[in-house]
Design a protein around this motif. Sequence first.
Motif, short mmCIF file in Angstrom:
data_model
loop_
_atom_site.label_atom_id
_atom_site.label_comp_id
_atom_site.label_asym_id
_atom_site.label_seq_id
_atom_site.Cartn_x
_atom_site.Cartn_y
_atom_site.Cartn_z
N TYR A 102 0.82 -1.55 -0.32
CA TYR A 102 -0.30 0.19 -0.29
C TYR A 102 1.07 1.18 0.34
O TYR A 102 0.65 1.86 -0.67
CB TYR A 102 -0.77 -0.27 1.05
CG TYR A 102 -1.85 0.91 1.25
CD1 TYR A 102 -2.79 1.33 0.37
CD2 TYR A 102 -1.29 2.27 2.32
CE1 TYR A 102 -3.32 2.70 0.36
CE2 TYR A 102 -2.02 3.66 2.52
CZ TYR A 102 -3.34 3.83 1.54
OH TYR A 102 -4.00 4.55 1.97
N TYR A 103 1.45 1.52 0.38
CA TYR A 103 3.39 2.18 0.71
C TYR A 103 3.08 2.95 -0.99
O TYR A 103 3.44 3.75 -1.02
CB TYR A 103 3.76 1.86 2.47
CG TYR A 103 4.86 3.12 1.79
CD1 TYR A 103 4.26 4.67 2.55
CD2 TYR A 103 5.83 3.36 1.93
CE1 TYR A 103 5.32 5.69 2.54
CE2 TYR A 103 6.56 4.19 1.51
CZ TYR A 103 6.57 5.15 2.68
OH TYR A 103 7.86 6.92 2.28
N GLU A 104 4.16 2.28 -0.88
CA GLU A 104 4.71 1.32 -2.51
C GLU A 104 3.17 2.17 -3.80
O GLU A 104 3.35 2.93 -4.81
CB GLU A 104 5.19 0.31 -2.76
CG GLU A 104 6.40 0.07 -2.70
CD GLU A 104 6.83 -1.35 -2.64
OE1 GLU A 104 5.97 -2.02 -3.56
OE2 GLU A 104 7.92 -1.57 -1.84
N TRP A 105 1.85 1.54 -2.84
CA TRP A 105 1.11 2.18 -4.22
C TRP A 105 0.24 4.15 -3.84
O TRP A 105 0.45 4.49 -4.41
CB TRP A 105 0.14 1.44 -3.99
CG TRP A 105 -1.40 1.53 -5.18
CD1 TRP A 105 -1.21 1.93 -6.20
CD2 TRP A 105 -2.16 0.79 -4.94
NE1 TRP A 105 -2.52 2.50 -6.75
CE2 TRP A 105 -3.26 1.73 -6.03
CE3 TRP A 105 -3.13 -0.12 -3.96
CZ2 TRP A 105 -4.21 0.81 -6.01
CZ3 TRP A 105 -4.52 -0.33 -4.04
CH2 TRP A 105 -5.04 0.15 -5.11
N TYR A 106 0.84 4.11 -3.01
CA TYR A 106 1.07 5.42 -2.07
C TYR A 106 2.15 6.34 -2.69
O TYR A 106 1.31 7.25 -3.57
CB TYR A 106 0.49 5.23 -1.14
CG TYR A 106 0.16 7.16 0.29
CD1 TYR A 106 -0.99 7.36 -0.41
CD2 TYR A 106 1.08 7.26 0.71
CE1 TYR A 106 -1.42 9.03 -0.13
CE2 TYR A 106 0.82 8.61 1.06
CZ TYR A 106 -0.16 9.04 0.51
OH TYR A 106 -0.67 10.46 0.65
N GLN A 107 2.85 5.98 -2.83
CA GLN A 107 3.91 6.82 -3.28
C GLN A 107 3.85 6.76 -5.02
O GLN A 107 4.58 7.30 -5.42
CB GLN A 107 5.00 6.52 -2.76
CG GLN A 107 5.38 6.77 -1.15
CD GLN A 107 5.26 7.53 -0.85
OE1 GLN A 107 6.22 8.96 -1.20
NE2 GLN A 107 5.08 8.02 0.19
N GLY A 108 3.27 5.61 -5.61
CA GLY A 108 3.54 6.05 -6.59
C GLY A 108 4.49 5.39 -7.31
O GLY A 108 4.67 5.59 -8.87
N ALA A 109 5.01 4.92 -6.75
CA ALA A 109 5.77 3.75 -7.16
C ALA A 109 5.85 2.19 -8.31
O ALA A 109 7.01 1.86 -8.86
CB ALA A 109 6.64 3.12 -6.06
N LEU A 110 4.01 1.83 -8.00
CA LEU A 110 3.96 1.57 -8.78
C LEU A 110 3.60 1.76 -9.99
O LEU A 110 2.64 1.24 -11.08
CB LEU A 110 2.97 0.33 -8.42
CG LEU A 110 3.34 -0.12 -7.06
CD1 LEU A 110 2.18 -0.62 -6.26
CD2 LEU A 110 4.57 -0.65 -6.96
N GLU A 111 3.34 2.78 -10.67
CA GLU A 111 2.46 3.36 -11.78
C GLU A 111 3.61 3.41 -12.98
O GLU A 111 4.83 3.55 -12.89
CB GLU A 111 2.65 4.75 -11.72
CG GLU A 111 1.52 5.48 -10.80
CD GLU A 111 0.26 4.96 -11.02
OE1 GLU A 111 -0.32 5.02 -12.15
OE2 GLU A 111 -0.75 4.42 -10.30
N TRP A 112 3.46 2.64 -13.73
CA TRP A 112 3.87 2.06 -15.28
C TRP A 112 4.60 3.25 -16.62
O TRP A 112 5.61 3.42 -16.64
CB TRP A 112 3.54 1.32 -16.05
CG TRP A 112 3.62 -0.52 -15.03
CD1 TRP A 112 2.91 -0.96 -14.04
CD2 TRP A 112 4.98 -1.55 -15.04
NE1 TRP A 112 3.11 -2.30 -13.55
CE2 TRP A 112 4.13 -2.40 -14.19
CE3 TRP A 112 5.80 -1.37 -15.50
CZ2 TRP A 112 5.20 -3.13 -13.71
CZ3 TRP A 112 6.56 -2.48 -15.50
CH2 TRP A 112 6.52 -3.32 -14.39
N SER A 113 4.01 4.10 -16.05
CA SER A 113 4.01 4.96 -17.03
C SER A 113 3.42 7.08 -16.47
O SER A 113 2.84 6.85 -15.59
CB SER A 113 3.01 5.15 -18.61
OG SER A 113 1.47 5.13 -17.53
N LYS A 114 5.25 7.64 -17.09
CA LYS A 114 4.57 9.09 -16.56
C LYS A 114 4.82 9.59 -17.55
O LYS A 114 5.98 9.17 -17.80
CB LYS A 114 4.82 8.55 -14.79
CG LYS A 114 4.51 8.59 -14.40
CD LYS A 114 5.09 9.01 -12.52
CE LYS A 114 3.91 9.00 -11.39
NZ LYS A 114 4.59 9.35 -10.05
#
Length: 114
Positions: A102-114
């Motif tokens: 959840y913390y990684e998801w909240y920090q945006g580390a799991l976003e593949w495209s930016k």
Amino acid sequence: MLLISTFTLLISSIIMILTSTLAKKTISDREKNSPYECGFDPSSSSRLPFSLRFFLIAVIFLIFDVEITLLLPITSTINLSNVYSWLSVTVFFLLGLLLGLYYEWYQGALEWSK
């Protein structure tokens, strides 16, 4: 015992100082510092930009890979331990993994495209 510890520390310190002073290379040459390309001067920079996004995703993959390795023995240890202690340890471990996800998801580390 103290004498042996002091002697060991002294010998290891002497060896570390000797190796650090003897291993230093003082000769700096442009040809030796440049990448080898069959004797020709390089046509472009040998330092390509590295994607930090790819590095973070690779580190997250390695972390989850280690977590799976830690999860696999949990199923085989249920018969060897108390059910309540096994359940509490398993729930605590899975809760820690889910909070990390959840913390990684909240920090945006799991976003593949930016």
